[in-house]
Design an enzyme around this catalytic site. Sequence first.
Site, mmCIF file in Angstrom:
data_model
loop_
_atom_site.group_PDB
_atom_site.id
_atom_site.type_symbol
_atom_site.label_atom_id
_atom_site.label_comp_id
_atom_site.label_asym_id
_atom_site.label_seq_id
_atom_site.Cartn_x
_atom_site.Cartn_y
_atom_site.Cartn_z
ATOM 1 N N HIS A 1 -7.010 -21.834 -6.076
ATOM 2 C CA HIS A 1 -7.674 -20.665 -5.494
ATOM 3 C C HIS A 1 -9.099 -21.050 -5.151
ATOM 4 O O HIS A 1 -9.851 -21.515 -6.002
ATOM 5 C CB HIS A 1 -7.674 -19.479 -6.462
ATOM 6 C CG HIS A 1 -8.359 -18.271 -5.901
ATOM 7 N ND1 HIS A 1 -7.683 -17.306 -5.169
ATOM 8 C CD2 HIS A 1 -9.655 -17.875 -5.927
ATOM 9 C CE1 HIS A 1 -8.531 -16.372 -4.784
ATOM 10 N NE2 HIS A 1 -9.739 -16.692 -5.234
ATOM 11 N N CYS A 2 -9.477 -20.872 -3.897
ATOM 12 C CA CYS A 2 -10.800 -21.267 -3.417
ATOM 13 C C CYS A 2 -11.690 -20.032 -3.315
ATOM 14 O O CYS A 2 -11.426 -19.124 -2.519
ATOM 15 C CB CYS A 2 -10.701 -21.956 -2.058
ATOM 16 S SG CYS A 2 -12.285 -22.549 -1.431
ATOM 17 N N GLY A 3 -12.734 -19.995 -4.142
ATOM 18 C CA GLY A 3 -13.653 -18.864 -4.099
ATOM 19 C C GLY A 3 -14.434 -18.793 -2.806
ATOM 20 O O GLY A 3 -14.770 -17.706 -2.334
ATOM 21 N N ASN B 1 -12.215 -17.095 -0.580
ATOM 22 C CA ASN B 1 -11.687 -15.846 -1.114
ATOM 23 C C ASN B 1 -10.186 -15.757 -0.862
ATOM 24 O O ASN B 1 -9.651 -14.692 -0.522
ATOM 25 C CB ASN B 1 -12.407 -14.645 -0.494
ATOM 26 C CG ASN B 1 -12.146 -13.347 -1.255
ATOM 27 O OD1 ASN B 1 -11.870 -13.369 -2.449
ATOM 28 N ND2 ASN B 1 -12.207 -12.232 -0.560
#
Length: 394
Positions: free
Chosen positions: A189-191, A194
């Site tokens: 999951h890439c912040g 998002n």
Amino acid sequence: MGMQWLLVCHGLITLLVVISFLCGQWPIFQGTFVERIHYFLTFGAYDYFQRLVGAVFGSKGTNFILSIEYFCCDRPNPILQILYVAIIGGIYYMIANSCFSYMPGYYLSGAHRYISLMGVVVGILFFILTSFSDPGIVKAENVLQYLNAYPYDEVLYKEKECTTCKIPKPARSKHCSICNRCVARFDHHCGWMNNCIGERNNRYFLGFLLWHLLLCLYGSVAVALVLAGRLKELRVVYILTVYYGIENTFRDLAPHVVQWLLRSYNTQILLMIFLAIVSLLLAGFFGYHVNLCLTNTTTNETFKWQEHLTWQKKLNEARASAAALKASISDLRTEAKPPESKWRAFFRKSPLEDAVEAIAKQNTYNKGCFSNLGEVIFPFSSRPSFSQTKTKAG
């Protein structure tokens, strides 16, 4: 002036950290070049920053950082997306404000004003594609297709049901606790995006990394050529040698040229150094993900393999201890065997290396570099055969 000092401090701190981990001075930065850069990007820099805050402000400062981390990275929100747009917009504005007035110049034509703008626009398009595209959400409507696309390897993945979605869990998928959905061929999951990086948008994520790597390299080289052009146009070397009597050698001229550049073009130099350092970090991050693609592995699976490797190592150690105990008992009844040659023991592979090779062979999803890369560029869910699977089953 405040912005310039901020860039100076940031550049020096980043440069010192990069040199330290590239030289392998810290124990955590052991391994290959790509592994060191990836660790720095994902864990190292943040870990040391957190320790620094804890040392200066105590537990309150650490808790504050953790609360910010939770808010920004452990729940869906666009904060990091807004920050990315602000960073790339701010850097482009600083370059345009400090360098565009020197275009066209001795080495660069005026066309680079528009080329740089196009480069930034394409980078933002990759960002939008990665952020808002479907990462490969597994639903009841398509779970059958994903079950057929990725068979269980019976090592990392076995047949089971997602306890949250209440549907069969395809191999290589993972339920993202942040997005609250199952994602096929889940990577991470890439912040910043998002969004999850999975089966359908991993290609856009790789394109984003590659394009920004090339964009930063282009920016650093372009700024360097602007500075070199100013040296030519203002005839700095000629003035130093003729009017100031400095010897026309690199050793004598370099300190004076650098001093002149720092006085007259300090903003451009700081931007060039900053872009060069970011290019180095992006090169390591991109290289790491390319290596994952070529071996048909995901970031999530890398951690799974590490857990499996640790378990297998402990199991091998237990078996070795049992065998050693059995051998020692038998040695009491028979004559002792001659000791093993030190050279043979030195060149023999360690149990850990044997386990790594064994696990690498167990990766049933590795079908060769070209096939693995094709699976990322043309994911199964985008192929006609994927949609036909449900029809045949029906």
